[in-house]
Scaffold this motif. Structure first.
Motif, short mmCIF file in Angstrom:
data_model
loop_
_atom_site.label_atom_id
_atom_site.label_comp_id
_atom_site.label_asym_id
_atom_site.label_seq_id
_atom_site.Cartn_x
_atom_site.Cartn_y
_atom_site.Cartn_z
N UNK A 6 0.81 -1.35 -0.06
CA UNK A 6 -0.38 0.05 -0.41
C UNK A 6 1.27 1.59 -0.28
N UNK A 7 0.72 2.62 -0.54
CA UNK A 7 1.07 3.23 -0.33
C UNK A 7 0.06 4.85 0.18
N UNK A 8 1.21 5.41 0.78
CA UNK A 8 0.61 6.06 1.52
C UNK A 8 0.83 7.90 1.53
N UNK A 9 0.61 9.06 1.63
CA UNK A 9 1.21 10.71 1.94
C UNK A 9 1.10 10.55 3.20
N UNK A 10 2.05 11.38 3.47
CA UNK A 10 2.05 12.03 5.23
C UNK A 10 2.74 13.23 5.39
N UNK A 30 2.63 -2.14 4.25
CA UNK A 30 1.71 -3.25 3.75
C UNK A 30 0.52 -3.11 4.13
N UNK A 31 -0.19 -3.68 3.28
CA UNK A 31 -1.55 -3.78 2.98
C UNK A 31 -2.65 -3.79 4.41
N UNK A 32 -2.79 -3.51 4.68
CA UNK A 32 -3.95 -3.77 5.89
C UNK A 32 -4.57 -5.05 5.96
N UNK A 33 -4.93 -5.76 7.15
CA UNK A 33 -5.83 -6.78 6.72
C UNK A 33 -7.10 -6.68 7.70
N UNK A 77 -13.09 7.49 -3.29
CA UNK A 77 -14.31 6.42 -4.38
C UNK A 77 -12.95 5.64 -4.15
N UNK A 78 -13.41 4.60 -3.41
CA UNK A 78 -12.96 3.30 -4.14
C UNK A 78 -13.58 2.35 -4.20
N UNK A 79 -13.56 1.17 -4.50
CA UNK A 79 -14.06 -0.36 -4.60
C UNK A 79 -13.68 -1.35 -2.97
N UNK A 80 -15.22 -1.91 -2.69
CA UNK A 80 -14.48 -2.58 -2.10
C UNK A 80 -13.96 -3.81 -2.00
N UNK A 81 -12.65 -4.42 -1.43
CA UNK A 81 -11.87 -5.35 -1.89
C UNK A 81 -12.27 -7.17 -0.96
N UNK A 82 -12.36 -6.36 0.21
CA UNK A 82 -12.63 -7.76 1.44
C UNK A 82 -13.70 -6.97 2.99
N UNK A 83 -14.73 -7.88 2.69
CA UNK A 83 -15.60 -7.63 3.42
C UNK A 83 -15.83 -8.26 4.77
N UNK A 101 -4.08 7.82 0.28
CA UNK A 101 -3.97 6.25 0.45
C UNK A 101 -4.38 5.31 -0.65
N UNK A 102 -3.85 3.92 -0.32
CA UNK A 102 -3.62 3.99 -1.80
C UNK A 102 -4.90 2.64 -1.63
N UNK A 103 -4.96 2.54 0.04
CA UNK A 103 -5.83 0.82 0.36
C UNK A 103 -6.27 1.73 1.79
N UNK A 104 -7.77 1.30 1.98
CA UNK A 104 -7.94 1.99 3.53
C UNK A 104 -8.91 1.23 3.72
N UNK A 105 -9.03 1.09 5.28
CA UNK A 105 -9.96 0.59 6.22
C UNK A 105 -10.85 0.96 6.51
N UNK A 106 -12.08 -0.15 6.71
CA UNK A 106 -13.48 1.09 7.35
C UNK A 106 -14.44 0.37 8.31
N UNK A 107 -15.36 0.98 9.09
CA UNK A 107 -15.73 -0.38 9.59
C UNK A 107 -17.43 0.41 9.29
N UNK A 108 -17.32 1.09 8.55
CA UNK A 108 -18.58 1.55 7.90
C UNK A 108 -18.97 2.44 8.00
N UNK A 109 -18.41 3.78 8.69
CA UNK A 109 -18.93 4.84 9.33
C UNK A 109 -18.11 6.31 8.02
N UNK A 110 -19.58 6.52 7.76
CA UNK A 110 -19.68 8.30 7.01
C UNK A 110 -18.91 7.25 5.07
N UNK A 111 -19.59 6.22 4.81
CA UNK A 111 -19.25 5.50 3.19
C UNK A 111 -21.36 5.68 3.07
N UNK A 112 -20.97 5.85 1.87
CA UNK A 112 -21.42 5.97 0.69
C UNK A 112 -21.15 5.11 -0.40
N UNK A 113 -22.55 4.56 -0.59
CA UNK A 113 -22.04 3.51 -1.67
C UNK A 113 -22.87 4.59 -3.11
N UNK A 114 -21.99 4.31 -3.98
CA UNK A 114 -22.42 4.95 -5.21
C UNK A 114 -22.82 3.67 -6.23
#
Ligand code: NAP
Length: 339
Positions: A6-10, A30-33, A77-83, A101-114
């Motif tokens: 994964x890549x990110x800018x800090x 690393x890509x987070x699990x 805007x991204x695509x869910x790749x594991x859930x 960042x290139x990969x993000x974890x979420x618990x579903x808070x603040x998400x909108x399906x497109x």
């Protein structure tokens, strides 16, 4: 998954004035699990917005600053790749607070399906996202437009300004844009249908503004501050409304444009009964569904137009962001990530 890392800018350091490339740092991780109840999003687009400049400073504001070595804030805007979240499955496309960042974890808070069938998914970052909503909320809640009035809006080719102007145009207001350079001004008049557009880099800006507003200004939607405000001030009518949305000319701390007009500003507020009201879009959050229902179909049928400036590669985000603060973007600035 197609990427190994994964890549990110800090935030590497807090800018002193203008942002420099060394204030931001690209890192590989690393890509987070995803844990229980979490989803992993492959980020396809991130939004770059002026407010991020404020998050780089350690000052009291409506939101806390990004920490040193913290990932820069952004919506993506991204695509869910594991859930393992009950509401999301692989392949869902979502708007999410991802950060740069290139990969993000979420618990579903603040998400909108497109739904890509409704509108291109990138519009959720611009005309049908936070900037578009800002335009809608500020114009109707604070600007209170009436047919026949004159409205002036700065950063007119961008996602906030272009929507403010098109909504005002359709309500029958005389609509004047302010933008940087002849190409942006031509777009604002010819493609967006504003009555006029004034180039703020033109040394005769104040005179051109006065000519474009023969009946004065009833609504000045403030996106800029600095020298443009100074030119606007004498033209404001009695009972003019000023939604104070942004002050981008001041974000790098460099807006020392001659005289201090604070005394004149205060006098004008008093003697011309002006209403100046600052706002951050989320205070009007309850109007979001109404905004999408009103503006969404008009974007879909092309009566509201928008422009995107898409930059490829997360590594190019810092330069693009620095450029936006100097007006080098032309339309909603979005970074497309390669996977
Ligand atoms: N209050 C809120 O909730 C909220 C939410 C979103 C955005 N905003 C504000 O709305 C404004 C527009 O945001 P946006 O996302 O639509 O940005 P944008 O138009 O995509 O990009 C910023 C634009 O600002 C203009 N600019 C930069 N420096 C300037 C200067 N010194 N003088 C005049 N113009 C300058 C440039 O356009 P030109 O080349 O045309 O000058 C630049 O392209 C910003 O002030 C932002 O902070 C506020």
């Amino acid at each position: 998954m197609t990427a190994e890392t994964a890549r990110q800018i800090v935030l590497a350091s807090r800018p002193k004035g203008k942002v420099t490339p060394t204030d931001l740092r690209l890192e590989e991780t690393e890509i987070p699990a995803p844990g229980p109840g979490e989803i992993l999003i492959r980020v396809d687009y991130i939004s770059l917005d002026p407010y991020m400049r404020g998050r780089m400073d350690d000052v009291k504001s409506y939101a806390p600053p990004v920490a040193i070595s913290g990932v820069m804030t952004a919506e993506g805007v991204g695509t869910v790749i594991q859930s393992s979240h009950p509401d999301y499955v692989e392949g869902n496309i979502v708007l999410a607070p991802t950060g740069w960042r290139s990969h993000a974890l979420s618990k579903g808070v603040g998400l909108r399906k497109l739904d890509p069938a409704f509108a291109p998914v990138t519009t959720a970052l611009g005309v049908l996202g936070m900037p578009g909503f800002t335009a809608y909320a500020g114009l109707f809640n604070i600007g209170r437009p009436k047919p026949g009035e004159t409205l002036v809006i700065g950063a007119a080719s961008g996602p906030v300004g272009s929507l403010v102007g098109q909504l005002a145009r359709d309500l029958g207001l005389r609509t004047i844009g302010v933008a940087g350079g002849p190409e942006k001004c031509a777009y604002v008049m010819e493609d967006l249908g504003f009555n006029a557009c004034i180039d703020h880099r033109d040394p005769e800006m104040a005179a051109h503004l006065a000519t474009a507003c023969p009946n004065g200004i009833d609504i000045y939607f403030e996106n800029i501050g600095g020298a443009v405000w100074q030119a606007i001030l004498p033209l404001l009518n009695t009972f003019a409304r000023i939604p104070v949305c942004g002050l981008i000319a001041q974000y790098n701390g460099a807006a020392k444009s001659g005289d201090d007009r604070l005394p004149q500003t205060m006098r004008a507020i008093l003697t011309r009964s002006l209403t100046m009201r600052g706002f951050i879009n989320f205070e009007f959050a309850e109007h979001y569904p109404e905004f999408l229902a009103t503006v969404g179909p008009r974007v879909a049928d092309g009566t509201i137009r928008y422009r995107e400036d898409i930059v490829d590669g997360l590594e190019n985000a810092p330069e693009a962001f620095i450029g936006m603060l100097e007006g080098r973007n032309f339309g909603k600035l979005i970074v497309r990530l390669a996977h």
